[in-house]
Design an enzyme around this catalytic site. Structure first.
Site, PDB file in Angstrom:
ATOM      1  N   ASN A  11      20.414 -70.340   0.419  1.00 32.47           N
ATOM      2  CA  ASN A  11      21.357 -69.799   1.404  1.00 32.47           C
ATOM      3  C   ASN A  11      22.205 -70.968   1.915  1.00 32.47           C
ATOM      4  O   ASN A  11      21.729 -71.771   2.711  1.00 32.47           O
ATOM      5  CB  ASN A  11      20.566 -69.139   2.548  1.00 32.47           C
ATOM      6  CG  ASN A  11      21.464 -68.708   3.691  1.00 32.47           C
ATOM      7  OD1 ASN A  11      22.689 -68.680   3.558  1.00 32.47           O
ATOM      8  ND2 ASN A  11      20.856 -68.361   4.823  1.00 32.47           N
ATOM      9  N   LYS A  13      24.757 -70.909   3.814  1.00 36.99           N
ATOM     10  CA  LYS A  13      25.347 -70.713   5.158  1.00 36.99           C
ATOM     11  C   LYS A  13      26.830 -71.108   5.130  1.00 36.99           C
ATOM     12  O   LYS A  13      27.488 -70.850   4.134  1.00 36.99           O
ATOM     13  CB  LYS A  13      24.531 -71.474   6.201  1.00 36.99           C
ATOM     14  CG  LYS A  13      23.034 -71.145   6.069  1.00 36.99           C
ATOM     15  CD  LYS A  13      22.191 -71.634   7.188  1.00 36.99           C
ATOM     16  CE  LYS A  13      20.743 -71.214   6.925  1.00 36.99           C
ATOM     17  NZ  LYS A  13      19.842 -71.570   8.000  1.00 36.99           N
ATOM     18  N   HIS A  98      20.053 -61.638   8.282  1.00 36.71           N
ATOM     19  CA  HIS A  98      19.584 -63.021   8.480  1.00 36.71           C
ATOM     20  C   HIS A  98      19.523 -63.289   9.979  1.00 36.71           C
ATOM     21  O   HIS A  98      20.343 -62.786  10.749  1.00 36.71           O
ATOM     22  CB  HIS A  98      20.536 -64.004   7.794  1.00 36.71           C
ATOM     23  CG  HIS A  98      20.021 -65.406   7.857  1.00 36.71           C
ATOM     24  ND1 HIS A  98      20.220 -66.217   8.947  1.00 36.71           N
ATOM     25  CD2 HIS A  98      19.269 -66.122   6.985  1.00 36.71           C
ATOM     26  CE1 HIS A  98      19.609 -67.378   8.732  1.00 36.71           C
ATOM     27  NE2 HIS A  98      19.037 -67.348   7.553  1.00 36.71           N
ATOM     28  N   GLU A 100      20.421 -65.645  11.800  1.00 31.47           N
ATOM     29  CA  GLU A 100      21.651 -66.153  12.436  1.00 31.47           C
ATOM     30  C   GLU A 100      22.644 -65.013  12.682  1.00 31.47           C
ATOM     31  O   GLU A 100      23.393 -65.037  13.661  1.00 31.47           O
ATOM     32  CB  GLU A 100      22.251 -67.280  11.571  1.00 31.47           C
ATOM     33  CG  GLU A 100      21.453 -68.563  11.752  1.00 31.47           C
ATOM     34  CD  GLU A 100      21.448 -69.501  10.564  1.00 31.47           C
ATOM     35  OE1 GLU A 100      22.320 -69.389   9.684  1.00 31.47           O
ATOM     36  OE2 GLU A 100      20.549 -70.362  10.524  1.00 31.47           O
ATOM     37  N   GLU A 170      11.312 -64.641   7.615  1.00 30.16           N
ATOM     38  CA  GLU A 170      11.825 -65.918   8.112  1.00 30.16           C
ATOM     39  C   GLU A 170      11.598 -66.009   9.615  1.00 30.16           C
ATOM     40  O   GLU A 170      12.406 -65.482  10.398  1.00 30.16           O
ATOM     41  CB  GLU A 170      13.329 -66.025   7.831  1.00 30.16           C
ATOM     42  CG  GLU A 170      13.683 -66.085   6.370  1.00 30.16           C
ATOM     43  CD  GLU A 170      15.001 -66.808   6.151  1.00 30.16           C
ATOM     44  OE1 GLU A 170      15.022 -67.787   5.416  1.00 30.16           O
ATOM     45  OE2 GLU A 170      16.013 -66.412   6.751  1.00 30.16           O
ATOM     46  N   GLY A 176      15.628 -74.172  10.072  1.00 29.80           N
ATOM     47  CA  GLY A 176      16.397 -75.380  10.364  1.00 29.80           C
ATOM     48  C   GLY A 176      15.725 -76.313  11.356  1.00 29.80           C
ATOM     49  O   GLY A 176      16.363 -77.214  11.888  1.00 29.80           O
ATOM     50  N   SER A 213      12.533 -73.769   6.907  1.00 26.20           N
ATOM     51  CA  SER A 213      12.141 -75.166   6.666  1.00 26.20           C
ATOM     52  C   SER A 213      11.315 -75.369   5.404  1.00 26.20           C
ATOM     53  O   SER A 213      10.398 -76.184   5.381  1.00 26.20           O
ATOM     54  CB  SER A 213      11.430 -75.744   7.895  1.00 26.20           C
ATOM     55  OG  SER A 213      12.343 -75.829   8.979  1.00 26.20           O
TER      56      SER A 213
HETATM   57  P1  PGA Z   1      16.282 -73.596   6.443  1.00 21.98           P
HETATM   58  O1  PGA Z   1      17.026 -72.172   6.519  1.00 21.98           O
HETATM   59  O2  PGA Z   1      15.682 -73.691   5.065  1.00 21.98           O
HETATM   60  O3  PGA Z   1      17.389 -74.609   6.665  1.00 21.98           O
HETATM   61  O4  PGA Z   1      15.252 -73.615   7.504  1.00 21.98           O
HETATM   62  C1  PGA Z   1      16.464 -71.031   5.927  1.00 21.98           C
HETATM   63  C2  PGA Z   1      17.363 -69.833   6.154  1.00 21.98           C
HETATM   64  O5  PGA Z   1      17.975 -69.751   7.222  1.00 21.98           O
HETATM   65  O6  PGA Z   1      17.493 -68.951   5.288  1.00 21.98           O
END
Ligand code: PGA
Length: 266
Positions: A11, A13, A98, A100, A170, A176, A213
Site C-alpha cells: 500500500n 499511500k 483502510h 486512514e 490492521e 506506521g 508495521s
Molecule cells: P505500515 O502501513 O506498514 O506503514 O504500518 C500498513 C497500512 O497502512 O496498510
C-alpha cells in the site's frame, strides 16, 4: 502437503506518481521471480495505476489495485474516482475501509459496505480492512469493534459474494508506528473474524492479511501462523530492494502446525 498461497500487498499511500511508479517497477521486477502460490499486489495512488499496470504487465503474479473508490459509477462527486475508471486504468482490486480513510476522512461502516458491494458488482476484488484503535484496544473493545465493522459488510453482501472478498486485519495502533501486533495476537483476531464469518453462514475460507508495521524482520514469524494468509504493508513496501527482500523472507516462512504454541518450543 500443499503449500499455501500467500499475498504480499504493497500500500503505497500518497507516494509515487507515474514516473516514480515506473522506476520502481524497473528496479523491483528483476529482484523477484514469479513463484507458485505467491501473489504480489500493489496499491499505488490512482494517477499511477495506469503506469504501474503497464510496467508490470509481463508479470502474471502481479495485480494492481486502487486505494479508494467511490461506490457510484459516475456523477457529481468532485474528487471522486469510480470503479469503472480504475478498472479501465488497469486495477483489478481495491482497498476498502483502510483505517486512514476511516479515521482521517471520516469513512463510515455504511460507506465501506457500499464500496465493497460496488466493487464486487463491477468485477473487482475488494480488500476490506478492519481494525481497532489503541483506545478501543485498551478499553477491551477490540472484538466488539471488529464484529461491528465486519457486520456492516456482512449485511450488504450475499453469502456467495464472500468467495471474491479478501480481508485485512490492521490494528490502527500498529500502522506506521513500528509496533506490530504479535503473531499470536494477530492470529487470534484472524480466528475471531473467521468465526464471525462462519456464524453468518459464510462457508468459504476468506483470505485474511495482517497489516501494521510489517517489516523484513517480522514478516517470516507472522507468516508462520496458518491463520495469516499474507501481509498488507505501507512503509516497508516503498523501496524496491527492501520490498523484494521482505517478499523473499516472507515466502520462506513455514506454517506451524495448528496447536503450536510459543510455550512449548525448546
Ligand atoms: P505500515 O502501513 O506498514 O506503514 O504500518 C500498513 C497500512 O497502512 O496498510
Amino acid at each position: 502437503m500443499a503449500e499455501r498461497s500467500l499475498i504480499f500487498a504493497a500500500n503505497w499511500k500518497m507516494n509515487y506518481g507515474p514516473s516514480e511508479a515506473r522506476a520502481f517497477a524497473q528496479k523491483f521486477l528483476p529482484l523477484t521471480a514469479p513463484a507458485e502460490g505467491r501473489n504480489l499486489w500493489f496499491f499505488p495512488p490512482a494517477v499511477s495505476i495506469g503506469a504501474l499496470s503497464e510496467s508490470m504487465k509481463s508479470r502474471s503474479d502481479v495485480t494492481i489495485g486502487a486505494q479508494n473508490v467511490h461506490w457510484e459509477p459516475k456523477g457529481p462527486f468532485t474528487g471522486g474516482i469510480s470503479i469503472p475508471m480504475v478498472k479501465e486504468a488497469g486495477a483489478r482490486l481495491t482497498l476498502v475501509g483502510h483505517s486512514e480513510r476511516r479515521h482521517m476522512f471520516g469513512e463510515t461502516d455504511d460507506q465501506v459496505a457500499k464500496k465493497t458491494r460496488a466493487a464486487l458488482s463491477s468485477g473487482i476484488t475488494p480488500l476490506v480492512c478492519v481494525g481497532e484503535t489503541l483506545a478501543e484496544r485498551d478499553g477491551g473493545r477490540t472484538e466488539q469493534v471488529i464484529v461491528r465493522q465486519l457486520g456492516s459488510v456482512l449485511q450488504a453482501l450475499k453469502v456467495d459474494d464472500w468467495s471474491r472478498v479478501v480481508l485485512a486485519y490492521e490494528p490502527v495502533w500498529a500502522i506506521g508506528t513500528g509496533k506490530n501486533a504479535s503473531p499470536d495476537d494477530a492470529a487470534q483476531i484472524h480466528e475471531l473474524i473467521r468465526m464471525e464469518l462462519g456464524r453468518n453462514s459464510v462457508g468459504v475460507r476468506v483470505p485474511i492479511l495482517y497489516g501494521g508495521s510489517v517489516s523484513k524482520d517480522n514478516v517470516a514469524e507472522l507468516l508462520t501462523r496458518p491463520q495469516i494468509d499474507g501481509v498488507l504493508v505501507g512503509g516497508a513496501s516503498l523501496q524496491a530492494e527492501g520490498w523484494a527482500d521482505l517478499v523473499e523472507k516472507g515466502s520462506k516462512a513455514k506454517v506451524r502446525p495448528s496447536g503450536w504454541h510459543d510455550a512449548v518450543e525448546g
